[in-house]
Design an enzyme around this catalytic site. Structure first.
Site, short mmCIF file in Angstrom:
data_model
loop_
_atom_site.label_atom_id
_atom_site.label_comp_id
_atom_site.label_asym_id
_atom_site.label_seq_id
_atom_site.Cartn_x
_atom_site.Cartn_y
_atom_site.Cartn_z
N THR A 97 13.30 -18.40 3.82
CA THR A 97 12.87 -18.75 4.85
C THR A 97 11.68 -19.40 6.13
O THR A 97 12.20 -20.92 6.32
CB THR A 97 13.87 -17.12 6.50
OG1 THR A 97 14.87 -17.09 5.84
CG2 THR A 97 13.91 -18.36 7.48
N SER A 98 10.53 -18.60 5.68
CA SER A 98 9.45 -19.08 6.26
C SER A 98 8.57 -20.39 5.80
O SER A 98 8.32 -20.85 5.62
CB SER A 98 8.01 -17.90 6.15
OG SER A 98 8.29 -17.40 5.06
N GLY B 40 16.14 -14.74 1.41
CA GLY B 40 15.15 -14.25 2.35
C GLY B 40 14.27 -14.41 2.69
O GLY B 40 14.16 -15.55 3.37
N CYS B 41 13.86 -13.28 3.07
CA CYS B 41 12.39 -14.04 4.93
C CYS B 41 11.24 -14.36 4.12
O CYS B 41 10.86 -15.47 5.04
CB CYS B 41 12.27 -12.33 5.13
SG CYS B 41 11.05 -11.35 3.35
N TYR B 42 11.02 -14.08 2.64
CA TYR B 42 10.19 -15.31 2.37
C TYR B 42 10.28 -16.70 2.28
O TYR B 42 9.54 -17.90 3.02
CB TYR B 42 9.31 -15.22 1.00
CG TYR B 42 7.96 -13.66 1.22
CD1 TYR B 42 6.75 -13.95 1.87
CD2 TYR B 42 8.68 -12.76 0.98
CE1 TYR B 42 6.27 -12.84 2.20
CE2 TYR B 42 7.49 -11.17 0.16
CZ TYR B 42 6.31 -11.49 1.15
OH TYR B 42 5.85 -10.62 1.35
#
Lengths: 345, 345, 345, 345
Positions: free
Chosen positions: C152-153, C148-150
């Site tokens: 990853t960050s 997921g994008c979150y």
């Protein structure tokens, strides 16, 4: 206090009506309706209103509305008002309709771009709700057809000049730009943030239904058939409308005469501001207000007149103008409820 | 690999040049200069470039630049290039200038709106860098005057029609809208976020210096004096320019003929896309690309032609077109370095 | 050239896959599918692609996809991939799935927040597609669950520090902010322009389904149960994600050690950039790229570590990372197809 | 009518003061000053005010201001007020200062991050202008130090809980996000549109001067030293501030107790609205208003409390709160001049 009702209170124009009418010093907002949110507190739909507006959205019911309100605003998709408004009028209510249904004196024009009209006589009787032009008719009207946002921005600069014969009726161009709130609150691909931001585009080029509305009024005031070429555009911003108008001065008309005509025509009107020479309007400077700012640039060398108008599409272009019309109908001060000090930004 | 240099690499157009040239398959970006940031790594000025572009901004020095580069781009405020470019040319360099200094064949026009020209002969010799129109001259030129962003958006739709006599030369209107990056990177009250967002406005109405630039080219291609009424506007977005053009078809010209003319004129050109009938362009669809999208709407009833063009003001309106010109000058593929797949949003 | 296919090509992540894969030097984009737009040219859905991507969206058909593609990307709502991916794998295809369906090694975690998993064994076998951490597993995997994008960050800054025991596992906070494209392309009230602009807000506070995904990976790498408090927010911008992480250094760890650890961990990795001391990242500087920029601030007086990461949610947070995974799986250069020079703005 | 003056009326906070005070029912705005725009009509600086606010910006002159105003607002950069305010007080004026100069009871804290204080005694005497907490002191004060925008957003959620011992004083985190108007109206690279849009970033991480201001008040109300980790961020929007606070409940405190405490603490206050359970605030819902909306989320499983506050940084975070303080000082209704119906969008 006059009791007022709003039918269709949860769209953007309806919600602006609630905002203005709830704070209006001369009226009581007695009832608001919404099909989609019937039974829901208004401040659940618009949380900004929490602790301020304690109203509940209701399902519309004719008898109930007529019992509770003396003046009714209809902020509904066109076609619905022509069924509802005649019934309200039959019960002695005065109505300000924000749809297209009562904007046309010539029902044929309406039918050419909308659909068959089932209340033609009432449409012919209605006043076109541009207070700076039709104030007398509005003050006496049973039904006011509140103008479209684009026509408001086009007509206020042009009507005084056409009436005075200062510009030619041929070759008029209106290049108009609107914020996205004009597309309403129903989600669609074209209104989502990622498709709007960094996107500037035209739509319904030379085919928008506000075009015949403009043409009808321009023709009436010019005393002859007028067609304006009209291209609307969508701007990546929430509120605001700016229209750039291109016209040719008639005969020897000078820039000074044109400016003087506009200044004097709107001299006593609270909501039209003519920009000083060298200045042009911005949507930011009318945001949230009922003002229409008009800039005038005359290119003497090429004999070209450029007029630029700026309004808030939801206020002077919809709910604010509707309340201004109500003020005239009820004999209130024209700016009642509409005179808050503007935000600096 | 051809060695290229960029003088003025840290403004927005200069930085776009760096982006495109650094990734260009046929050239080496050998030197970049910046007065404001001399001695500073480029990726400190533009942190997006960290780990990618290892160049240091340098103070401009003629000898050094001439030693290191064969082709030079000048992205400087006008008036400076007319001092620098002749010296570069004298050393045998080929130059693409992004300012106004070499855009005019008629130096009087330039002097009427800018200042006295100190390199008039070179200006008269220079090619006007609109590759779709002046490709042959560009390919041979020592100096190319890269067009302004507004003229690019105005000329690409109009030139083919004027050349073919399909539209009248009178009454032309260009209503243009630009993103804020066109105002450059130097901070000013008018470019700060709070004054731009929710603000749509016109500026320099009928007085913008790109107007005589357009008029010169339109007149040349029409074979007679042409003046277009031009009003630029500022859009609350970063990149992009959309221009709506109003014209009158000449004689019996039909919409189909006009569309066919544009389609055939640009048939083999990689960067002009004529929208299918019923579609109009959006700045979002050309963002970050060298495309110019053109929409055509013909209002047969009122004999009105509306053309809409969309470009990225920093790419086709500046740095991308400059590289396209370089490609022609050096015999590269016209789209070299400019053919990345566009972003979907 | 390896033949690749994209199932679900018209959402924002899918369209980014098309953009990157169509321009990828080592693969051919052989087939794209879309339920909603089956039969429609891709450039009608995304007009930016006109003249560039000539593909037609097709209805998904297993046999056909397997005939035409060697590697398949699935960019579909979760629950659908767990039905489709096993069939692709059974035919010998390698799959990169962008949904949540193959992100969890512990299927119970998945089932606690999504739904029963019908391909549990394959999920347990799949590699978690964070290339900087699980590169070896990814290179051998039949199925990669793209993060997921979150997550990853959150994971890129924290994993190296947890592995090295430099921060405590308790009290971790991730305050994350995402652009609106993360909400996808399906219109909803929450994603329309007027509800997003000038609106900053949290959502799914301490209840977002990316939280258990983060926790699983953090726990695995820390060698013990870790829970991070996670609050996502919506930013009025199109692309980009910035996450601010709050941690407590373990024992005597110094800021210099922490910075050194991150620098060395990512020393050879093309897509993680550690900001120089005193600098912090911005979403603008990673827009459109596959970079993750990480800023490190150590408050020695109060023994507090603040880490800030910035990614483009659609690239490093979705499609770019998926292609990076493909590059590892196929033995390509890790940055193949992802190494365009970034835009300066 | 009480006569009021504004020193520094053309910055964003000053202009908001003009807006509110000009429309205030109990006061007359008698004089406004501006160094930069001395002699210029206010509506030339803010064209939105045309036809509404007829005031002229003046050069500040002590005697003149003291002749014309009974209460004075100073909206100036810090360091200037500590020279001016003592002189106003010496003439018997009551002053509300919007800078940092009179916010600290402990002058050492001020001097540690600003500069030497030349009016220490007056600073120690001044009331901290958070009306919901220090209403009594404010009502009697000669000088009110109006809180910073960030401290307002941090203190309103935390103070009631710290006073009641419901949360621990260690480990507090404030992750704050502000619209760009907080950076003021002076142009800088960091505030221009192209550098702000699509850019979300932190700044002054763990080093912002509002941090000691928060700490002083938190410590006073908690009855012991408190330090909160504070990271401010910049959001691509014009107005609004949202702060996400992370705290740990003390001992057995439950979510219900915490919610009840906040609800009762603010039960009679007109400008703090506690969101119903399951709802969180948005900057859009407080835009242009003096409200502070507070959302409460309690993660019982992990014993984590998340509080989210939203204000308009220019209203409750500056000018509106200043007027609220004036209302208390002069015995007016607390919401006088601040009770317009909010805009729905």
């Amino acid at each position: 206090m006059v009791r007022v009702g709003v039918i269709g209170a949860t769209g953007y124009a309806g919600a602006e009506l609630v905002r203005i009418l709830f704070g209006h010093p001369e009226v009581t907002l007695a009832a608001i309706t919404s099909r989609q949110y019937a039974g829901v507190p208004f401040d659940r739909v618009y949380p900004a209103m929490k602790g301020v507006v304690p109203l509940i959205c209701e399902e519309f019911a004719l008898d109930d509305m007529c019992d509770r309100a003396d003046v009714v605003f209809t902020a509904l998709p066109h076609k619905i008002p022509m069924a509802v408004v005649p019934e309200l009028v039959a019960r002695g209510k005065r109505v300000i309709d924000l749809s297209a249904d009562f904007r046309f004196r010539d029902v044929n024009r309406y039918e050419a771009v909308y659909q068959p009209h089932t209340a033609a006589a009432l449409s012919e009787e209605a006043a076109y709700g541009l207070p700076e032009v039709y104030g007398d008719a509005i003050s006496r009207a049973r039904v006011v057809g509140n103008p479209g946002c684009y026509p408001t921005s086009v007509l206020l600069p042009l009507v005084p000049l056409l009436k005075a014969g200062l510009i030619r009726t041929e070759g008029l161009v209106a290049d108009a730009k609107s914020g996205v709130s004009g597309a309403g609150r129903s989600p669609s691909l074209g209104s989502i943030f990622c498709e709007v931001t960094e996107s500037f585009k035209a739509y319904k080029v030379a085919g928008h239904r506000h075009n015949p509305e403009m043409d009808e009024v321009l023709s009436r005031e010019a005393g002859g058939a007028v067609h304006i070429t009209f291209v609307p555009h969508l701007v990546p911003m929430s509120r605001g409308m700016l229209t750039t108008l291109y016209a040719t001065p008639d005969g020897p008309a000078t820039g000074a005469e044109i400016r003087a005509r506009l200044t004097s025509f709107y001299a006593d009107r609270p909501f039209v501001r003519i920009c000083p020479e060298g200045q042009v309007p911005s949507t930011l400077h009318v945001r949230g207000t009922n003002y229409c700012d008009i800039g005038v640039v005359f290119d003497d060398e090429h004999r070209r007149l450029i007029l630029i108008s700026a309004i808030d599409n939801l206020v002077k272009g919809a709910a604010g103008q509707a309340v201004q019309n109500m003020n005239l109908m009820l004999g209130f001060k024209e700016s009642a409820g509409l005179d808050a000090v503007p935000y600096p930004l």
